[in-house]
Design an enzyme around this catalytic site. Sequence first.
Site, short mmCIF file in Angstrom:
data_model
loop_
_atom_site.label_atom_id
_atom_site.label_comp_id
_atom_site.label_asym_id
_atom_site.label_seq_id
_atom_site.Cartn_x
_atom_site.Cartn_y
_atom_site.Cartn_z
CB CYS A 161 -2.57 11.37 -5.80
SG CYS A 161 -1.18 11.51 -6.16
CB CYS A 167 -1.57 9.28 -2.75
SG CYS A 167 -2.21 7.91 -4.41
CB CYS A 198 7.81 -4.59 -12.79
SG CYS A 198 6.87 -6.11 -13.58
ZN LIG Z 1 -0.44 8.95 -5.76
#
Ligand SMILES: [Zn+2]
Length: 115
Positions: free
Chosen positions: A40, A84, A105
């Site tokens: 996104c 998102c 990580c």
């Molecule tokens: Zn995103």
Amino acid sequence: MTKQLDEKEQEVIEQCGTEKPFSSDLLDIEKEGVFKCKKCGQELFDSETKYKSGTGWPSFWDTLEDAVKKQPDGRRTEVICSNCGAHLGHVFNDGPEDKTGKRYCINGIALEFEK
Ligand SMILES: [Zn+2]
């Protein structure tokens, strides 16, 4: 704006996969910039919080404010994009002690770097 993801990206980002260690071209990047969600485009991590963890995955000791959400994933804690819901990686408590003590990580394939 949602980017069309290729098969490998979908496997990690949408099916909570994990890329192979030492496979990301973002692993050793040391330029100043910001790491964004590949799906996104939301800004997630600042290059200042990136460090070498030796694990084979891009590692950060902090995120940009409100950029990610955390949710339990068995004994681990999953990190997802707060905008998102893209799967990014996991957060552990063995990060640099002089910083936050956290180790984010992150799968490099889920990120896009912008200088
Ligand atoms: Zn995103």
